[in-house]
Each structure stands twice: as structure tokens, then as C-alpha cells.
Scaffold this motif. Structure first.
Motif, PDB file in Angstrom:
ATOM      1  N   LEU A 185      22.026   1.611  22.303  1.00 57.22           N
ATOM      2  CA  LEU A 185      22.277  -0.089  21.033  1.00 57.22           C
ATOM      3  C   LEU A 185      22.322  -0.943  21.236  1.00 57.22           C
ATOM      4  O   LEU A 185      22.691  -2.055  21.903  1.00 57.22           O
ATOM      5  CB  LEU A 185      22.568   0.005  19.944  1.00 57.22           C
ATOM      6  CG  LEU A 185      23.197  -1.203  18.456  1.00 57.22           C
ATOM      7  CD1 LEU A 185      21.379  -1.480  18.475  1.00 57.22           C
ATOM      8  CD2 LEU A 185      23.910  -1.161  17.688  1.00 57.22           C
ATOM      9  N   LEU A 225      30.284  -5.660  21.913  1.00 51.40           N
ATOM     10  CA  LEU A 225      30.210  -4.807  22.817  1.00 51.40           C
ATOM     11  C   LEU A 225      32.014  -4.572  23.979  1.00 51.40           C
ATOM     12  O   LEU A 225      31.485  -3.037  23.519  1.00 51.40           O
ATOM     13  CB  LEU A 225      29.390  -6.153  23.192  1.00 51.40           C
ATOM     14  CG  LEU A 225      28.034  -6.194  23.627  1.00 51.40           C
ATOM     15  CD1 LEU A 225      28.289  -7.450  25.168  1.00 51.40           C
ATOM     16  CD2 LEU A 225      27.058  -5.243  23.557  1.00 51.40           C
ATOM     17  N   THR A 235      21.570  -4.149  22.820  1.00 48.20           N
ATOM     18  CA  THR A 235      22.764  -5.886  23.212  1.00 48.20           C
ATOM     19  C   THR A 235      23.685  -6.035  23.614  1.00 48.20           C
ATOM     20  O   THR A 235      24.445  -7.265  24.037  1.00 48.20           O
ATOM     21  CB  THR A 235      23.656  -4.924  21.137  1.00 48.20           C
ATOM     22  OG1 THR A 235      24.061  -3.742  21.520  1.00 48.20           O
ATOM     23  CG2 THR A 235      23.159  -4.869  20.577  1.00 48.20           C
ATOM     24  N   SER A 236      23.689  -5.783  24.858  1.00 48.51           N
ATOM     25  CA  SER A 236      23.918  -5.547  26.534  1.00 48.51           C
ATOM     26  C   SER A 236      23.784  -7.245  27.060  1.00 48.51           C
ATOM     27  O   SER A 236      24.275  -7.357  27.513  1.00 48.51           O
ATOM     28  CB  SER A 236      24.154  -4.738  27.383  1.00 48.51           C
ATOM     29  OG  SER A 236      23.032  -4.208  27.529  1.00 48.51           O
ATOM     30  N   ASP A 263      27.564 -15.641  20.855  1.00 44.62           N
ATOM     31  CA  ASP A 263      27.613 -14.309  21.680  1.00 44.62           C
ATOM     32  C   ASP A 263      28.764 -14.085  22.264  1.00 44.62           C
ATOM     33  O   ASP A 263      29.000 -13.016  22.247  1.00 44.62           O
ATOM     34  CB  ASP A 263      26.529 -14.335  22.959  1.00 44.62           C
ATOM     35  CG  ASP A 263      25.001 -15.324  23.044  1.00 44.62           C
ATOM     36  OD1 ASP A 263      24.753 -14.613  21.898  1.00 44.62           O
ATOM     37  OD2 ASP A 263      24.518 -15.770  23.685  1.00 44.62           O
ATOM     38  N   LEU A 272      29.147  -7.383  14.515  1.00 45.31           N
ATOM     39  CA  LEU A 272      28.469  -8.028  14.971  1.00 45.31           C
ATOM     40  C   LEU A 272      27.304  -8.454  14.038  1.00 45.31           C
ATOM     41  O   LEU A 272      26.621  -9.880  14.124  1.00 45.31           O
ATOM     42  CB  LEU A 272      27.675  -6.702  15.482  1.00 45.31           C
ATOM     43  CG  LEU A 272      26.028  -6.700  16.082  1.00 45.31           C
ATOM     44  CD1 LEU A 272      25.686  -7.747  16.701  1.00 45.31           C
ATOM     45  CD2 LEU A 272      25.234  -5.904  16.586  1.00 45.31           C
ATOM     46  N   TYR A 274      23.543  -9.480  25.326  1.00 44.79           N
ATOM     47  CA  TYR A 274      24.134 -11.120  24.712  1.00 44.79           C
ATOM     48  C   TYR A 274      25.195 -11.325  25.705  1.00 44.79           C
ATOM     49  O   TYR A 274      25.838 -12.225  25.664  1.00 44.79           O
ATOM     50  CB  TYR A 274      24.893  -9.859  23.191  1.00 44.79           C
ATOM     51  CG  TYR A 274      24.423 -10.304  22.005  1.00 44.79           C
ATOM     52  CD1 TYR A 274      23.561 -11.802  21.568  1.00 44.79           C
ATOM     53  CD2 TYR A 274      23.845  -9.489  21.502  1.00 44.79           C
ATOM     54  CE1 TYR A 274      22.882 -11.491  20.687  1.00 44.79           C
ATOM     55  CE2 TYR A 274      23.193  -9.291  20.379  1.00 44.79           C
ATOM     56  CZ  TYR A 274      22.796 -10.178  19.221  1.00 44.79           C
ATOM     57  OH  TYR A 274      21.713 -10.503  18.790  1.00 44.79           O
ATOM     58  N   ILE A 281      30.364 -11.387  19.466  1.00 43.01           N
ATOM     59  CA  ILE A 281      29.754  -9.983  20.455  1.00 43.01           C
ATOM     60  C   ILE A 281      29.599  -9.442  20.640  1.00 43.01           C
ATOM     61  O   ILE A 281      30.615  -8.006  21.368  1.00 43.01           O
ATOM     62  CB  ILE A 281      28.055 -10.175  19.946  1.00 43.01           C
ATOM     63  CG1 ILE A 281      27.915 -10.435  17.765  1.00 43.01           C
ATOM     64  CG2 ILE A 281      27.083  -8.958  20.733  1.00 43.01           C
ATOM     65  CD1 ILE A 281      26.044 -11.419  17.947  1.00 43.01           C
ATOM     66  N   GLN A 282      30.653  -9.791  22.053  1.00 46.41           N
ATOM     67  CA  GLN A 282      30.847  -9.341  23.615  1.00 46.41           C
ATOM     68  C   GLN A 282      32.263  -9.074  22.764  1.00 46.41           C
ATOM     69  O   GLN A 282      32.724  -7.960  23.535  1.00 46.41           O
ATOM     70  CB  GLN A 282      30.709 -10.357  24.613  1.00 46.41           C
ATOM     71  CG  GLN A 282      29.239 -10.766  24.880  1.00 46.41           C
ATOM     72  CD  GLN A 282      29.762 -12.373  25.991  1.00 46.41           C
ATOM     73  OE1 GLN A 282      30.343 -12.619  27.300  1.00 46.41           O
ATOM     74  NE2 GLN A 282      28.450 -13.074  25.650  1.00 46.41           N
ATOM     75  N   GLN A 289      26.117 -12.708  13.768  1.00 45.10           N
ATOM     76  CA  GLN A 289      24.367 -12.982  13.630  1.00 45.10           C
ATOM     77  C   GLN A 289      24.951 -13.726  12.976  1.00 45.10           C
ATOM     78  O   GLN A 289      23.334 -14.956  12.758  1.00 45.10           O
ATOM     79  CB  GLN A 289      23.414 -11.700  14.006  1.00 45.10           C
ATOM     80  CG  GLN A 289      23.761 -11.166  15.164  1.00 45.10           C
ATOM     81  CD  GLN A 289      22.869 -10.044  14.445  1.00 45.10           C
ATOM     82  OE1 GLN A 289      22.984  -9.074  13.634  1.00 45.10           O
ATOM     83  NE2 GLN A 289      22.222  -9.483  15.528  1.00 45.10           N
TER      84      GLN A 289
END
Length: 305
Positions: free
Chosen positions: A60, A177, A64-65, A169, A265, A67, A172-173, A269
Motif C-alpha cells: 500500500l 504515510l 500511496t507514497s 495530500d 486516509l 501523495y 494523508i502525508q 479522501q
């Protein structure tokens, strides 16, 4: 001299177990080891689950990296200049509203940057292209052009969508992440180290057993007290490392952090798509009204002809 002797003793003490483990491992790989201490079923099951968790994180994160890469959806065929990226759409619209001639309007479109270059996202690229198209039509038409007006409003909306995507983004980071990378590179690494300690302890135990068995001509019941004590010490070390590894692996598997990160996450979104929906929902009736108005005007012209 004393320091050299001490170093030699320490080196020998650390090298000898390593050599013993390596020799035992080679024997096992060649099928020359008679006995191999078996790991508990619970331990083996935990290893499988930890390996699965690691694979899930790697797979995953590989996707997803993206982002972390601002331009992950930026069209590769687009060629935008430094001036194209100089100002926000909102700034350009304000400058255009003050322009009194085609030359001033063109200058507004290519105004030098007021801050950092504008983002390279798909939505921002659409916004810039729409505004440029709006001005091309406006400069070639006398009076109001419905399509030019609609494109300008669309450009402003798409810039807002692009900014919402950048906010997504960033969330999410920081919330997904970062957490999943910590699990992969810290928690799962701790588990891997604990498992390595178990394997080393097992190899050492089996190496000592094989050595003492050979010294007793294959009869483990005929061992000296010192030999029995050495084997028992190695068994205690193996059991201790196994218990420690079980505890570490259970902790990695039971922590709610990965699921919490996944929820974050999805929330990021969801917020992005919600904002996009709200922005475009507000724009759509305006563009629809322009389209209806233009169609009515077009019919009148056709009927008059």
C-alpha cells in the motif's frame, strides 16, 4: 599489551558464538544436521501474521507514497512556462478585471509571480488552461461571450478543487504515510530483530547440542555435568528470546495504529471529494444558466433568419 589481550579475548568471545551459529546454519542448509529444535506453533503462526502485515504495508505504501509527490496527476504532455505558473487564478482574474485593453489583459495573464510558483496538479492545470481559453475568446469577441464567462468561473472552481486536493495530500502525508512508515520501519523492524535473536539462540542451542553429543559419542545421557549445564543455559536463552519475540510480535499485531491511520486516509479522501462536490455543485447551476440563455438567444437568431 593488557589492552591487546583484552581486545583479543573480547573478539574471541564474540566471534566464537557467531562461528558456531554459522557452522550450524550451513549444516542445516546442506541437510547435515541431525536434530533441529522446533519452534512453538504459536510462534510460527505469529511469524506468518507479521510477514503478512509487513507485505500489506509495503504494497500500500508503494502506491500511496505518490501523495508526497505534488505532480502525481499532472499531465506529462503539458508545457507550461514560468509565467503560466506565476500567479493564482484568483489573482489573474482580479488583474484581468482591471485591464482596459487586450495588451493589459495579456500582461495580466503573464504577470510575474507574487510568491512561489503555482502547484502542478491536474486541477490547477485545467484552471490555467480554462482561464487562458476564456481570455482568448474574450479578446476575439465584442461584448460578453457566454463560453468565456463560463470558462473563467470554471477556472476559479478548478483552482479551489486543486487546493482541496493539496490539503488532502498534506493530511494523508501526516496522518497515514507517517504512521504506516513508522510501523514498517520501526515496529516491524523490532519484530524482525526479535525473530533474528530467536534464530541465533536456536542455532547456538543446536550447535552446542551437536558438539556435546559428538563429544559423548552420540549418547546425550552420558554427558558431563558441565556439558549439561551448558546445554541448559543455551535452552534458557532460546526460551527467553522466544518469549520476548512472541511479546514483540503480539504488540505489533495488536496495535490499533495501522487501522487508525487507514481511517485517517479515508477521512482525508472523503473530505476532498466532499469539497470538490460542493465547489462544482455551486458552479454547475451558473454554467447551466449561461448555457440555457445562450440556447435561447441562438433560437431567436435562427427564427429571425
Amino acid at each position: 599489551m593488557d589492552r591487546m589481550q583484552a581486545f583479543g579475548k573480547n573478539f574471541s568471545a564474540s566471534f566464537t558464538p557467531f562461528a558456531q551459529r554459522t557452522q550450524q546454519m550451513i549444516k542445516e542448509q546442506l541437510g547435515q544436521a541431525e536434530d533441529k529444535t522446533q519452534l512453538p506453533d504459536e510462534y510460527i503462526e505469529l511469524e506468518k501474521r507479521v510477514d503478512a502485515l509487513k507485505l500489506v504495508h509495503q504494497k500500500l505504501l508503494q502506491v500511496t507514497s505518490q501523495y508526497s509527490n505534488e505532480a502525481y496527476d499532472y499531465p506529462p504532455n503539458i508545457r507550461e512556462s514560468f509565467n503560466d505558473l506565476g500567479r493564482t487564478i484568483n489573482e489573474k482574474v482580479q488583474l484581468l478585471s482591471q485591464a482596459g485593453s487586450p495588451a493589459e489583459a495579456q500582461a495580466a495573464l503573464t504577470a510575474p509571480p507574487s510568491a512561489k510558483p503555482q502547484p502542478k496538479t491536474f486541477n490547477h492545470a485545467i484552471a490555467r488552461a480554462s482561464l487562458a481559453g476564456s481570455q482568448t475568446l474574450a479578446q476575439s469577441t465584442e461584448g460578453e461571450d457566454p463560453l468565456a464567462t463560463a470558462l473563467e468561473k470554471y477556472a476559479l472552481a478548478e483552482e479551489q478543487v486543486g487546493e482541496a486536493r493539496l490539503a488532502q495530500d498534506a493530511q494523508i502525508q501526516s496522518r497515514f504515510l507517517a504512521g504506516w512508515n513508522t510501523t514498517l520501519n520501526t515496529n516491524l523492524m523490532f519484530a524482525a530483530k526479535a525473530r533474528k535473536n530467536v534464530e541465533n539462540a536456536r542455532l547456538m542451542l543446536d550447535s552446542i547440542k551437536a558438539s556435546k553429543k559428538a563429544g559423548a559419542h552420540g549418547d546425550l545421557d552420558n554427558l558431563s555435568e558441565d556439558a549439561r549445564a551448558e546445554i541448559e543455559q543455551a535452552e534458557d536463552e532460546f526460551v527467553g528470546q522466544t518469549e520476548e519475540a512472541v511479546s514483540v510480535m503480539k504488540n505489533v499485531l495488536d496495535t490499533p495504529e495501522p487501522l487508525r491511520n487507514l481511517a485517517d486516509l479515508i477521512a482525508a479522501q472523503l473530505e476532498f471529494h466532499k469539497k470538490s462536490y460542493e465547489i462544482l455543485s455551486e458552479l454547475a447551476p451558473t454554467v447551466d444558466a449561461l448555457q440555457v440563455e445562450q440556447e435561447a438567444s441562438y433560437r431567436k437568431i435562427r427564427e429571425g433568419a
